[in-house]
Design a protein around this motif. Structure first.
Motif, short mmCIF file in Angstrom:
data_model
loop_
_atom_site.label_atom_id
_atom_site.label_comp_id
_atom_site.label_asym_id
_atom_site.label_seq_id
_atom_site.Cartn_x
_atom_site.Cartn_y
_atom_site.Cartn_z
N HIS A 9 0.82 -1.20 0.00
CA HIS A 9 0.00 0.00 0.00
C HIS A 9 0.85 1.25 0.00
O HIS A 9 0.56 2.22 -0.68
N MET B 28 -11.49 3.54 -1.90
CA MET B 28 -10.69 3.56 -3.11
C MET B 28 -10.44 2.14 -3.58
O MET B 28 -10.07 1.28 -2.78
N MET C 18 -8.15 -0.03 -6.07
CA MET C 18 -6.91 0.08 -6.82
C MET C 18 -6.61 -1.25 -7.51
O MET C 18 -6.87 -2.32 -6.96
N HIS D 7 -9.25 0.31 -0.11
CA HIS D 7 -8.92 0.93 1.18
C HIS D 7 -9.74 2.19 1.33
O HIS D 7 -10.27 2.73 0.35
N MET E 243 -5.11 9.68 -1.24
CA MET E 243 -4.52 9.52 -2.57
C MET E 243 -5.43 10.22 -3.56
O MET E 243 -6.63 10.33 -3.34
CU LIG Z 1 -5.31 4.13 -3.00
#
Ligand SMILES: [Cu+2]
Length: 291
Positions: free
Chosen positions: A6, A92, A94, A103, A128
């Motif tokens: 991460h 989020m 990813m 996450h 992010m």
């Molecule tokens: Cu992320």
């Protein structure tokens, strides 16, 4: 391992892969005047089972770091509804190497604004930016007549950081915990002593990022372009009743300031950042302002 992965993803995202989306619709609903309505801008909306959820920011975009966020719920007849047990959760998703990973981030539960039961307010601290590697969705739930409805709204999040502007940062503490710092104030820095407000959070799991209680954030603003001088008036940040950390930052002139930070736990143990000295020009944890 998951955690290491991460951090790599965060580092890669910070490298600047922000995507761009703009919404210019203003929230001008005569039937539902809201405090500060003039600065609210629609950033996402969606419909489920005839109900529409509208998400607003304090501007046309959401950014990495602290965002005040509003929500409204509208029925098919166009009436705004309160008391619907509205909840939200930013997530989020990813994808890297074909593997999907989700996450969250620090956020507060939406609460009805005083004097306007159909307007919900809370905050989200995006850790992010949206990019080709990942996107944010807001999971929204509400209950009407005993039936719970759920929808997922895509939330575009832009990178707030630039060469002389940084209001969000994260750091791995010496205790092995990842900490997240988001600056709320000064939003408009001025010459002299500024009130400073920072949110401090930690990563407990991929879906839990609680407020950190009882720490101290030491603050040391410097002007890198002018011999790294400081200014009087700094006060270390301590937690207020609102959960955020409050203190003062001195900026004795206009220009670019690096706001060096150190995070200490309640025992006075330094966890993140370092002192600025004649040999060490900056802390590894900092914000940047330029005015
Ligand atoms: Cu992320």
């Amino acid at each position: 391992m998951k955690h290491l992965n991460h951090l790599l993803l965060i580092a890669a995202a910070i490298a600047g892969l922000a995507s761009c989306k703009k919404e210019d619709d203003a929230v001008a609903s005569p039937g539902n005047p809201a405090p500060g309505a003039a600065e609210m801008q629609l950033v996402a909306s969606g419909t489920v089972d005839g109900y529409t959820v509208e998400i607003y920011g304090k501007g046309t975009n959401l950014y990495t770091g602290y965002n005040t966020v509003y929500a409204r719920l509208k029925n098919a007849a166009g009436s705004y509804l309160g008391d619907a047990g509205l909840t939200w959760e930013p997530v989020m998703t990813m994808t890297m190497g074909g593997m999907e990973h989700t996450h969250g981030c620090p956020w507060s539960a939406p609460v009805a604004v005083a004097g306007n039961a159909s307007l919900y307010e809370g905050y989200m601290v995006f850790i992010m930016a949206s990019s080709s590697m990942g996107h944010w969705d807001l999971k929204v739930n509400f209950t009407i007549g005993g039936t719970t409805h759920e929808l997922h709204l895509p939330l575009p999040v832009l990178d707030s950081e630039s060469e002389f502007h940084k209001v969000y940062t994260s750091s791995m503490g010496s205790d092995g915990t990842t900490y997240f710092l988001a600056m709320l104030e000064p939003a408009a820095p001025k010459t002299g002593v500024n009130d400073m407000v920072v949110g401090l959070f930690r990563r407990e799991s991929d879906s839990a990022f609680p407020v950190v209680d009882g720490y101290t954030i030491r603050v040391d603003p410097r002007m890198p372009g002018m011999g790294n001088h400081g200014a009087p008036g700094n006060e270390d940040l301590v937690q207020g009743t609102d959960g955020f950390y409050h203190g003062k930052a001195g900026f004795s002139m206009t220009g670019y300031w690096k706001v060096n930070l150190m995070v200490e736990n309640s025992a006075g143990q330094l966890l993140c950042g370092n002192a600025v000295t004649t040999e060490v020009a900056e802390s590894s944890v900092s914000f940047k302002v330029n005015f």
